[in-house]
Enzyme design. Structure first.
Site, PDB file in Angstrom:
ATOM      1  N   SER A 125       0.848  -1.184   0.000  1.00 30.60           N
ATOM      2  CA  SER A 125       0.000   0.000   0.000  1.00 30.60           C
ATOM      3  C   SER A 125       0.894   1.249   0.000  1.00 30.60           C
ATOM      4  O   SER A 125       1.700   1.407  -0.909  1.00 30.60           O
ATOM      5  CB  SER A 125      -0.956  -0.032   1.188  1.00 30.60           C
ATOM      6  OG  SER A 125      -1.967   0.930   1.043  1.00 30.60           O
ATOM      7  N   ASP A 150      -8.522  -4.635  -6.649  1.00 32.15           N
ATOM      8  CA  ASP A 150      -8.189  -3.644  -5.618  1.00 32.15           C
ATOM      9  C   ASP A 150      -8.999  -2.363  -5.830  1.00 32.15           C
ATOM     10  O   ASP A 150      -8.833  -1.674  -6.838  1.00 32.15           O
ATOM     11  CB  ASP A 150      -6.692  -3.326  -5.690  1.00 32.15           C
ATOM     12  CG  ASP A 150      -6.192  -2.523  -4.504  1.00 32.15           C
ATOM     13  OD1 ASP A 150      -7.010  -1.877  -3.829  1.00 32.15           O
ATOM     14  OD2 ASP A 150      -4.976  -2.546  -4.262  1.00 32.15           O
ATOM     15  N   HIS A 152      -6.986  -5.307  -2.121  1.00 29.09           N
ATOM     16  CA  HIS A 152      -5.890  -4.505  -1.579  1.00 29.09           C
ATOM     17  C   HIS A 152      -5.082  -5.351  -0.598  1.00 29.09           C
ATOM     18  O   HIS A 152      -5.257  -5.288   0.612  1.00 29.09           O
ATOM     19  CB  HIS A 152      -6.446  -3.259  -0.901  1.00 29.09           C
ATOM     20  CG  HIS A 152      -5.408  -2.202  -0.661  1.00 29.09           C
ATOM     21  ND1 HIS A 152      -4.683  -1.624  -1.681  1.00 29.09           N
ATOM     22  CD2 HIS A 152      -4.958  -1.621   0.483  1.00 29.09           C
ATOM     23  CE1 HIS A 152      -3.856  -0.722  -1.178  1.00 29.09           C
ATOM     24  NE2 HIS A 152      -3.991  -0.712   0.135  1.00 29.09           N
TER      25      HIS A 152
END
Length: 644
Positions: A487, A569, A601
């Site tokens: 991330s 995602d 994600h």
């Protein structure tokens, strides 16, 4: 529910032009033990205190199991066959379990109800392309569940009332278009709303009852920490709010709804209040939690002081969660240490006696894990940066290959305790540095604000300064440092190799954005209510955001990259990885790219997680000289099928 607020194999050493690392031969911990499903985890006591629910695999997939306390009548009550259940809670009738599930990582969560006796499961929110989250439910209203859903308008969440007996769902409060989050009082009346203002600040509206008009209660500007409503006080007359207004670090304050009078309940000059602990039946505030070097409980209700005194003697570990029955006689306490699996205990308050239930990964007990050391170092501008260092067990922390592992968020932080990634990398022979770079939360607003508009600036150099500190301390070999993260940590990886092309030997990026402009244009629609925070913290001008985007420095990248992405995602669109991969290949730069079709994600399914980590440790061994576990045939087959 009842939780305080706010987841045998031979080592093979290969030479790839670098000497392998020399260290004591601790046993290689299999990836399946570190990253596969836990044997059992997340136990939660039923409200009547008679039963225990927990997560455990069934046919290789995490599901909810229950057993009678004191017996061995364990049985599975849910039937997930793909994604695995990761969060659940008891209904107050002690006869049903509520849990959330999305589809292949799309984060369009549905709320399900599973009956303990019949094992029948019902989707309470069967609406396509929408998300539902539990807001509140209360022991005095056991048949009602308050949820929020964006089924009417994808950009905002309305409040709905669900009849838990019939499944009937009715609109309770419609979002006027700017409410980010709702708060329901203990009578299950929607009476508070949190709004992000146009400049990135926060406004909290309240109403005296559901027939009264909404009005402003408190407001703070964008320079404050990311504060929030915690809950209503037991009498429903005040709100507990975490905010740094009029202080450096976020405090817990009580704000009277009628008068607006503010009372400070707990504070620290440097560290934010992060969580609260409340009595499950009467909602009395009992403790607040500060995340310092370790989790630190400040007891505010003397009636539980002796309990915490007793619990602190159980293990050299941090209490990270407490589940309690409604009589408050029995607690399920989660202990997280740094060099052991997570342990769960049943605590009898009358006897002040804690009895172990189980650990989440008992196979880990066969291996020697690494200690995690809180560290601090000085950044180039003089700011003190905090973080954690993990080094291989049984090895002198000297001249090691190292992985810099920045956390995601970026408005979050790493904590002391068991981290499977840090333990995995240390076991493979690497020092692991986890810096809580500026912009990390928990350290007050000066620390947070120092990261504004600094994604490729001081936040980036904080990581470089951490690397240099470890080298200067003699811990790390400057020529053998890789950067890896997910991330925001994935962005930091891309920024690290693009903006400082000589700093690292390689990079591993997991679902990291490469172009901040396209990132902000493709966020989930329901993030629109707090988009102003992104602009305040990241920047708003397209030219500036472009200057902070690794994509446009792809031609500067010199070192090899490994990239992992979830196809579904909703936060960091697949195009973020596609475009940096395309740019590197156009420039003739080495990059290996895996796209998992059933992930979002991050990698929730253990087979995906272990496969990508198999590729990662082989990649790291190639460029840093560590050891790795040979991928299994199943991992090789999966990786080959998702390689792009």
């Amino acid at each position: 529910m009842h939780r305080f607020r706010s987841s045998r194999v031979v080592a093979v050493l290969l030479l790839f032009g670098l000497p392998t690392l020399v260290f004591a031969q601790t046993d290689l911990i299999p990836r399946s033990i570190l990253f596969g499903n836990p044997e059992r985890s997340s136990p939660d006591i039923s409200p009547d205190g008679l039963m225990l629910a927990y997560l455990a695999p069934d046919q290789g997939v995490l599901n909810v199991w229950v057993r009678t306390l004191g017996k061995t009548d364990d049985r599975v009550i849910t039937n997930d066959r793909k994604r695995g259940i990761r969060n659940f809670t008891w209904q107050y009738d002690s006869k049903n379990i509520l849990y959330g599930q999305d589809k292949d990582g799309d984060e369009n969560w549905h709320i399900y109800q599973a009956n303990v006796a019949s094992k029948q499961t019902k989707d309470l929110t069967p609406f396509e392309k929408s998300r539902a989250d539990i807001l509140s439910f209360d022991p005095d209203h056991p048949e009602t569940l308050m949820i929020q859903s964006n089924k009417r308008d994808a950009k905002v969440f309305d409040v709905y009332r669900v009849d838990l007996k019939t499944g009937a769902m009715t609109l309770d409060t419609q979002n006027p278009g700017d409410v980010q989050g709702w708060q329901v009082d203990h009578n299950l009346q929607t009476r508070a709303a949190q709004i992000t203002t146009e400049d990135g600040g926060t406004l909290i509206r309240v109403r005296d009852d559901v027939k009264s008009p909404w009005r402003e209660l408190i407001k703070w500007g964008p320079e404050e920490t990311l504060g929030n409503i915690v809950n209503f006080t037991p009498d429903n007359k005040s709100l507990w709010i975490i905010t740094s207004l009029d202080a450096n670090a976020a405090r817990l304050i009580s704000v009277d709804i009628a008068s607006g009078k503010r009372t400070v309940i707990a504070e620290d000059p440097q560290f934010d209040v992060s969580f609260t602990v409340e009595q499950p039946k009467n909602h009395k505030l009992q403790a607040v939690v500060f995340l310092r070097e370790r989790r630190d409980f400040q007891v505010v209700d003397s009636s539980i002081q002796a309990d915490f005194d007793a619990l602190h003697k159980v293990r050299d570990a941090d209490i990270s969660n407490i589940s309690r029955d409604l009589k408050d006689d029995k607690w399920i306490v989660t202990f997280e240490g740094d060099d052991s699996p997570v342990y769960y205990y049943l605590y009898d308050r009358a006897a002040r006696q804690a009895t172990i239930l189980f650990s989440n990964r008992p196979d880990l007990e066969k291996y020697k894990l690494a200690k995690v050391k809180p560290v601090e170092y000085t950044a180039r501008d003089g700011m003190k940066i905090y973080g954690y260092l993990t080094t291989p067990a049984g090895v002198e922390a000297k001249n090691l290959a190292m992985v810099v592992f920045p956390h995601g968020g970026p408005w979050g932080r790493d904590l002391w305790g068991y981290d499977p990634y840090a333990q995995w990398l240390a076991n493979r022979g690497y020092a692991v540095l986890q810096p809580n770079f500026r912009a990390s939360t928990g350290y007050g607003k000066q620390y947070l604000n120092a990261g504004d508009r600094q994604w490729a600036g001081a936040m980036h150099t904080d990581l470089l300064d951490g690397k240099d500190w470890a080298v200067q301390q003699g811990i790390a070999d400057a020529k053998k440092v890789c950067i890896m993260g997910g991330s925001y940590g994935g962005y930091a990886t891309l920024a690290g190799v693009a903006f400082s092309p000589d700093a690292y030997a390689c990079g591993v990026d997991i679902v990291g954005p490469s172009n901040l402009n396209t990132l902000l244009k493709t966020i989930p629609p329901y993030w629109s209510t707090f988009l102003a925070i992104f602009h305040k913290r990241m920047g708003e001008d397209e030219a500036f955001l472009k200057s902070q985007s690794p994509l446009f420095k792809a031609d500067e990248i010199k070192v090899p990259l490994l990239i992992g992405q979830g196809k579904n995602d909703p936060r960091v669109n697949k195009a973020e990885s596609d475009q940096i991969v395309a740019a590197m290949r156009k420039n003739g730069k080495p990059v290996v790219y895996y796209v998992f079709p059933d992930e979002g994600h991050g990698f929730a399914r253990p087979e995906n997680r272990t496969a990508f980590n198999a590729a990662s440790e082989e990649f790291l061994a190639k460029y840093l000289g560590g050891r790795f576990e040979v991928p299994s045939d199943a991992e090789k087959k999966l990786l080959e099928s998702v390689k792009e």
